[in-house]
Each structure stands twice: as C-alpha cells, then as structure tokens.
Design an enzyme around this catalytic site. Structure first.
Site, short mmCIF file in Angstrom:
data_model
loop_
_atom_site.label_atom_id
_atom_site.label_comp_id
_atom_site.label_asym_id
_atom_site.label_seq_id
_atom_site.Cartn_x
_atom_site.Cartn_y
_atom_site.Cartn_z
CG ASP A 9 0.79 0.19 0.88
OD1 ASP A 9 1.87 0.18 1.49
OD2 ASP A 9 0.69 0.42 -0.34
CG ASP A 11 5.13 4.60 -1.34
OD1 ASP A 11 5.01 5.78 -1.66
OD2 ASP A 11 5.97 4.19 -0.52
#
Length: 217
Positions: A9, A11
């Site tokens: 991922d 953020d």
C-alpha cells in the site's frame, strides 16, 4: 513461506501521509461548512478510493457537492505536500528487496495522477514493476488490484504478500488469496488489523524489514 512478489500500500505504509489525508478531509469539510469527522473517523477510510472514502467519512456529502468537495480536498492536501516523506527505512527496504530479485508493486487507493506525483516526488518511479490505483480498477477490499498485478507479473498467489496499514489492505489480500502483513504505524489500530488475521503485525519499518529478510526468495 518465501515470496517473490511484495505488494505495498502507499499512504500510511510507504509514505507518512496519514495526517495529511485526515487534515485534508477535515479542511474540506470546514470549507463547505459540513460536519467535521474526527481524526479516527477520517483515518479509517484511508486506503479506499477517494469517493468511497468520503461517502463513509462525510455521509452528509451529496452527489451535487462532490466536485466542489474534491476540489477543496485536493487544495488542502497539496498545501501539505512539503510535509510528505517516506517513512524512515523504506527506501533501504525497497533496495534490499530489489537486490534479492524480489518483484515490487503498489496497490493504492490513490488516483493514478496522485500516485505518479508521489512516485516522482519520492524518486521511486523505477522502483516498482507494477502499480494499480483505485481509479483504474475496483477499490479495496475488492481483490482486483492484486489479481491484475499477479497476472501482469505472472506470479502465483502463494508467492505474494501484501503489506498494508489498514484492514482494507488486509481484507483485499484475503479476498485475493495471498498472504498479508499489517503495519501499526499507519492509519488503523492493531485491533482492526488483527480482525483480518494477517501472517504478522509489525510496529515499525525495521521490524518489517527483519520479517521479510527471514523469508528467502
């Protein structure tokens, strides 16, 4: 278990941007005189596509108000651009995995424009063999991002691990039939991550680095 593909991922996992996203959601609400969600409410939606996130974080937001809200969100977010940086140790972790011939990918709730800006700003444009964003396919926790990445790179599910800071990331991994690692230094709490039964939950980048180092290609 060993892995030949590690999917991250963005953020809250690679980039320390959780606080900026929360502040941008709250700032846009103030600009439009909408109820302002708490930090925990705003951080819970991180990882989802922006429009999906806003439907959860700001239920009062109407379809007609969405374009104006998105404009104010982006203004508030871009004002915090100078604050954004990779978590300490991430650059070194990516380099170490690349030296071991592990393929790297990103599956993110960001838009393609947003991810490209972040990759360029962080100097990681060439670090990943594949990337998927929420505006190119289905949003998390739908497994489409991971399925598309695995198909593109020709990697079987049992050789893939997804690294993320939210239950959305870990549930996507479960839906795709791949392993997952939760990190507690991002948006969701340990309890939220535990609900998705990842292989492990780590509290820091050094701990993540050590765990991955023990899994040979």
């Amino acid at each position: 278990m060993s892995y030949s593909l590690v999917v991250f991922d963005w953020d809250g996992t690679l980039m320390d941007s959780t606080h900026s996203i929360v502040a941008a959601i709250q700032g846009a609400c103030r600009d439009l005189e909408l109820p302002v969600p708490s930090a925990s409410q705003a951080s819970w939606v991180i990882g989802l596509s922006l429009e999906s996130a806003l439907r959860h974080a700001v239920p009062e937001l109407t379809k007609a108000m969405m374009p104006r809200f998105l404009e104010r969100y982006r203004v508030n977010y871009l004002l915090r651009d100078p604050e954004l940086k990779l978590f300490d140790g991430i650059r070194e972790l990516l380099a170490e995995l690349a030296q071991r011939n592990v393929q790297l990918a990103v599956a993110t709730g960001k838009s393609r424009v947003g991810l490209n800006r972040a990759l360029a700003a962080s100097g990681l444009v060439d670090a990943f063999q594949a990337t998927r964003t929420a505006d190119e396919t289905f949003s998390k926790p739908n497994p489409a991002m991971l399925h598309e990445i695995m198909t593109e790179l020709d990697v079987a599910a049992d050789r893939v691990v997804m690294i993320g800071d939210t239950s959305h990331d870990l549930q996507m991994a479960a839906n795709a039939g791949v392993h997952s690692v939760g990190v507690t230094y991002g948006a969701h709490t340990r309890k939220e991550l535990e609900s998705c039964t990842p292989q492990v939950i780590v509290e820091s980048v050094p701990e993540l680095t050590a765990w991955l180092a023990a899994r040979e290609v």
